[in-house]
Structures are given as structure tokens and as C-alpha cells.
Design an enzyme around this catalytic site. Sequence first.
Site, short mmCIF file in Angstrom:
data_model
loop_
_atom_site.label_atom_id
_atom_site.label_comp_id
_atom_site.label_asym_id
_atom_site.label_seq_id
_atom_site.Cartn_x
_atom_site.Cartn_y
_atom_site.Cartn_z
N SER A 197 -6.85 0.44 3.17
CA SER A 197 -6.36 -0.92 3.46
C SER A 197 -6.06 -1.68 2.18
CB SER A 197 -7.42 -1.69 4.25
OG SER A 197 -6.97 -3.02 4.43
N LYS A 245 -11.09 1.71 10.28
CA LYS A 245 -9.84 1.08 9.81
C LYS A 245 -9.14 0.38 10.98
CE LYS A 245 -6.30 -0.14 7.43
NZ LYS A 245 -5.01 0.49 7.28
N HIS A 266 -10.90 -2.79 11.62
CA HIS A 266 -10.47 -3.70 10.54
C HIS A 266 -9.14 -4.35 10.90
CE1 HIS A 266 -7.75 -4.35 7.14
NE2 HIS A 266 -8.80 -4.69 6.42
N ASN A 267 -8.20 -3.53 11.37
CA ASN A 267 -6.88 -4.08 11.69
C ASN A 267 -6.95 -5.02 12.89
OD1 ASN A 267 -6.15 -2.32 9.67
ND2 ASN A 267 -4.28 -1.67 10.67
N GLU A 302 -8.16 -8.17 11.61
CA GLU A 302 -7.03 -8.74 10.85
C GLU A 302 -6.05 -9.46 11.79
OE1 GLU A 302 -5.13 -5.81 8.22
OE2 GLU A 302 -3.20 -6.50 8.96
P1 NDP Z 1 7.01 4.49 3.96
O1 NDP Z 1 7.96 4.43 5.10
O2 NDP Z 1 7.20 3.56 2.83
O3 NDP Z 1 7.00 5.96 3.38
C1 NDP Z 1 6.89 7.07 4.20
C2 NDP Z 1 6.81 8.33 3.35
O4 NDP Z 1 6.60 9.43 4.21
C3 NDP Z 1 8.07 8.61 2.57
O5 NDP Z 1 7.71 9.22 1.37
C4 NDP Z 1 8.81 9.58 3.48
O6 NDP Z 1 9.63 10.49 2.77
C5 NDP Z 1 7.67 10.35 4.06
N1 NDP Z 1 7.98 10.90 5.36
C6 NDP Z 1 8.45 10.24 6.44
N2 NDP Z 1 8.57 11.07 7.48
C7 NDP Z 1 8.17 12.28 7.04
C8 NDP Z 1 8.09 13.53 7.65
N3 NDP Z 1 8.43 13.71 8.93
N4 NDP Z 1 7.64 14.58 6.90
C9 NDP Z 1 7.31 14.40 5.61
N5 NDP Z 1 7.37 13.22 4.97
C10 NDP Z 1 7.80 12.17 5.69
O7 NDP Z 1 5.56 4.33 4.61
P2 NDP Z 1 4.24 3.67 3.99
O8 NDP Z 1 4.03 4.19 2.63
O9 NDP Z 1 4.27 2.21 4.23
O10 NDP Z 1 3.13 4.24 4.99
C11 NDP Z 1 2.58 5.55 4.86
C12 NDP Z 1 1.32 5.60 5.70
O11 NDP Z 1 0.40 4.62 5.20
C13 NDP Z 1 1.54 5.25 7.17
O12 NDP Z 1 0.64 5.97 7.97
C14 NDP Z 1 1.18 3.77 7.22
O13 NDP Z 1 0.81 3.35 8.51
C15 NDP Z 1 0.01 3.74 6.25
N6 NDP Z 1 -0.30 2.44 5.68
C16 NDP Z 1 0.69 1.59 5.29
C17 NDP Z 1 0.36 0.35 4.75
C18 NDP Z 1 1.42 -0.58 4.28
O14 NDP Z 1 1.07 -1.74 3.97
N7 NDP Z 1 2.68 -0.17 4.16
C19 NDP Z 1 -1.05 -0.08 4.61
C20 NDP Z 1 -2.01 0.93 4.97
C21 NDP Z 1 -1.63 2.14 5.51
P3 NDP Z 1 11.20 10.25 2.56
O15 NDP Z 1 11.33 9.60 1.22
O16 NDP Z 1 11.77 11.63 2.58
O17 NDP Z 1 11.69 9.41 3.69
#
Ligand code: NDP
Length: 466
Positions: free
Chosen positions: A128, A182, A185-186, A189
Site C-alpha cells: 500500500s 490489504k 485496509h482498502n 480507506e
Molecule cells: P500498471 O497498469 O501501471 O502496470 C501494469 C504492468 O503489468 C505493466 O508493466 C504491464 O506491462 C504489465 N502487464 C499487464 N498485463 C499483463 C499481462 N497480461 N502479462 C504480463 N504483464 C502484464 O499497473 P500498476 O502498477 O498500477 O498496478 C500493478 C499491481 O499493483 C495491480 O495489481 C494493482 O492493483 C496493484 N497496486 C496498484 C497501486 C496503485 O496505486 N497503482 C497501489 C497498490 C497496488 P506492459 O507495459 O506490457 O503493459
Amino acid sequence: MSNARIGLIGLGTMGAALALNIADNGFPIAVWNRTTATTQEFHAGAGDLAGMITPTETLEELVASIAKPRAIILMVPAGQAVDDQIAALRPLLDDDDLIIDAGNANFHDTNRRADAAGDLPFLGIGVSGGEEGARFGPSIMGGGKRAYWDRVSDVLNAIAAKHDDTACATWMGEGGAGHFVKAVHNGIEYADMQMIAEVYGIMRDGMDMAPAAIGETFAAWDDGPLKSYLVEISGKVAAATDPKTGKPMLEVIVDAAGQKGTGRWTVIEAQHLAAPIPAIEAAVVARNLSSQLETRQAGEALFGAAPHHLPHDTLTLGTLEQALMAGKILCYAQGFDMIVKASESFGWALPLPEIAKVWRAGCIIRSAMLDDMATALGEDTGRNLMFAPRFATLLQENHNALRQVVAQAALHGLPLPALSSGLAYFDTMRTGRGTANMIQGQRDFFGAHGFARVDGGSGHHGPWGS
Ligand code: NDP
């Protein structure tokens, strides 16, 4: 080269920030992303940390870059992407290599993946704090076998947020325990954000306050007992100006709230557990209703706008602050109570005081109150937080303010779903003899379900008239 301490897959918002954080803390890291151009851009933009990061273009190359026994973090969208990534990775790994899903998985999926992994190491960790937390110190809630956690706890403790030098990273229990914590937590939130938004609504519509004055109010509250990340950022949101129009940002933002589903998971799970979390449920419902923009506009045209405006001096800002304080305690109490119920139901020994501690820094619900909550939960883990002396006193001092706010808002048509359900929860929890006797009478009338009598025994039936 196979010298990276850890690997990471998924260089999106969270993965990129987490990888930089890991490198910044002195751990060499190998990274891979589905889209190779993103990996290259990420490495090119890593500045001084580039030397600590091994960019790779294939999963084989990633695996070959990590020191054995390997540990690889997945930071991809929750759901099928995680299953696909595990399926692609497992055949390339040795049997003692560890896969860590650090996304926002539903804890049932994490339980399933941990079961499917069998003796192959797997952890599900909740992270988080959004992008900034991931980069400079998130709050980390771990789940899976303790031995697997211990293998990477040096890295996780190093990258986690610190509260008085204590790392906000804790192992919660087996399987999906980390992702469950988590999710709660959400849920908290959602409720905390909704209550703040409701108080904002009273200031805006009931008290005619301009966004700048509202921003100053939240900023002042952030210096008092309400001190918390969400109150702090609410002040900054209210104070911000739109560069395009010169108007306050809040005036140009459509009032339809997005959600990724974690609050909904919490509410669904609470129903399965029969855990009462009405303020969190109200907050999820409020987000759902917020997206029904056109229906709400049609409703305003049909029924007319409510008066909204409160007569002068009906409520003071001090009363609002006290009401928010009571509401906040009640929503945390509900969340912790749900954790107690889950702990019993799933056979986890979820460490309640540690959970309060791990939320003190790095995460979205970090708040000054959590220190006292950790102490209160340490005194008696199974007790509802509202009965802990410190919080019982605060509720005694502040519940009348919550009552005044809810009553005035109701009289003037200002909807306060989370605050009013918090108040109803409080009043229910202090009502020794409620009204479920009527429900039992009704149930016996139409279904012969039987009832317990106050003078003893169960399975009684009434002589009901026809
Ligand atoms: P993003 O959309 O910014 O990034 C997603 C990433 O995953 C990219 O690198 C993408 O690659 C890759 N990806 C997407 N689909 C696939 C797939 N089918 N196979 C392999 N790689 C894939 O997401 P976030 O970084 O925001 O979120 C990532 C995780 O973290 C999620 O589970 C989210 O819920 C969680 N999270 C997010 C928070 C936030 O504030 N954003 C906070 C806490 C947790 P490509 O570049 O090729 O598209």
C-alpha cells in the site's frame, strides 16, 4: 551475470517504483516487462541506480540474472495476468525459487495459488501507498509460509516505510492472509475517504465555504487529533487550482468516483463472515451511486434540489472535526473487528496490534490514531476497538457532535451515508435491548422459526392471531 538479489516482472506504475526502491536500498535487481520498450525506457531513466538494475528482454534472461535460490516479484494487474505469469515462469525456475505476487490480488486467489503451488515457494503480499509509497517506502502485508517471508524479509524491511525506525512490513499469516489484510485496509480507506468527502459536502453546500477555506480547514485539522495522510491530501486537493480555467480543481472534477474493486471484495467477504462493517459498505455504495450521474441529475429535476444550506451557526467547524473523529474511530473499529472474525474463521492468527503498526506509515490510511490503536489492540486483541478505554472515552466525547452533524444534514437534505451508518452502528452497539424481538416474532409468525424467551429456553412459538 546471475548476481541480482531479486527479480521483478511488470514495470508499470507500481513495479517501476518498487524496482527503483529496491535498487536504492542496495539490492541488485533484474527486471522484465511484457513490452520490452518499457524495460529499456525504465533502465535509461534510472539515473544513478541504473548500475544496480539488470534489464532483461526474455523471461529466461531474467531468471538467469538472479542469484539462487531466486525470488521474483510480480507487479502486474490482479487476476488472469498473475496466473498467466506464474504459468510462464514456473517451468523456468528451480523448485526452491520463490514467486511473490505483490499486486492487489483477491485473497481467495492467493489462497488458491498458494495451494496450487504445493511445496513450490509462493508468497502473496499486499503493498500500500501508491506510486510514492512504492518508490520511497510502502506498507507491506505479507502472506504465505513464514519461511518464504523470512527469505526476503531483509529486502522487504529495507524498502518498507519506517515509523520510528520500525519497518512497516509484517508477515500476517499463511496463504492469502496478507492480501486479506490489504483488502480490509482498502475497505477502511474507502470509508475514511467517504467520511471526509461528506464533511467536505457540509462545508461546501451547508456552510457555503469556498474550496480555499475548506483546504485551510483540513490543513488545520491535520495538525490535531485527525492528523492523517487522507486529511492532509484532502486539504491539498481543496486548495489546488486548475491551470486551464483558474478555477478551484474541485469545481472542475466530475463527482463520479472510480474504484478497482478492493472495497467491494471487502464488503462481500464481510457478508460471508457476518462481520458488521456498515460504514465501509456505505462507502462502497456511495461510490456506486456516484457513478449514476445522469440518474441523480434526473432525480434533482424530479424531486427538486434539497435546501442544503444550514442556518447560520447550526454547526461549527469544531463540531465537524469532532464528528469526523468519531466516524473515523468507528470505521477503523469495524475494519479491525472484521479482521478478528476472519482470523477465527480462516484459522489465521492475524496479529492485530502489528496490523495497526504496519499501517502507521507508508499506506493510504496512515494516521496519528493508529499508535493508540496498536496499544489498545495489544491490551485485548479480541475486543472491539470502540470498547478500549482510550477510544471509548473519545467516542463519549465526540458522538454527540456526530449526532448533531447527521441530524442537521438529514434535515437539510445533505446525504451522509458513511457518517450516518457509523452513528447507527454506535447507537446499535450501545443498545442492550434492541428490536430484533419483533423480527423473531415475524419469523415465527410466517415461518414457525421459533424464538428464545427472555425468561428462558429457545424454540418457543407464539399464539399469533390469524
Ligand atoms: P500498471 O497498469 O501501471 O502496470 C501494469 C504492468 O503489468 C505493466 O508493466 C504491464 O506491462 C504489465 N502487464 C499487464 N498485463 C499483463 C499481462 N497480461 N502479462 C504480463 N504483464 C502484464 O499497473 P500498476 O502498477 O498500477 O498496478 C500493478 C499491481 O499493483 C495491480 O495489481 C494493482 O492493483 C496493484 N497496486 C496498484 C497501486 C496503485 O496505486 N497503482 C497501489 C497498490 C497496488 P506492459 O507495459 O506490457 O503493459
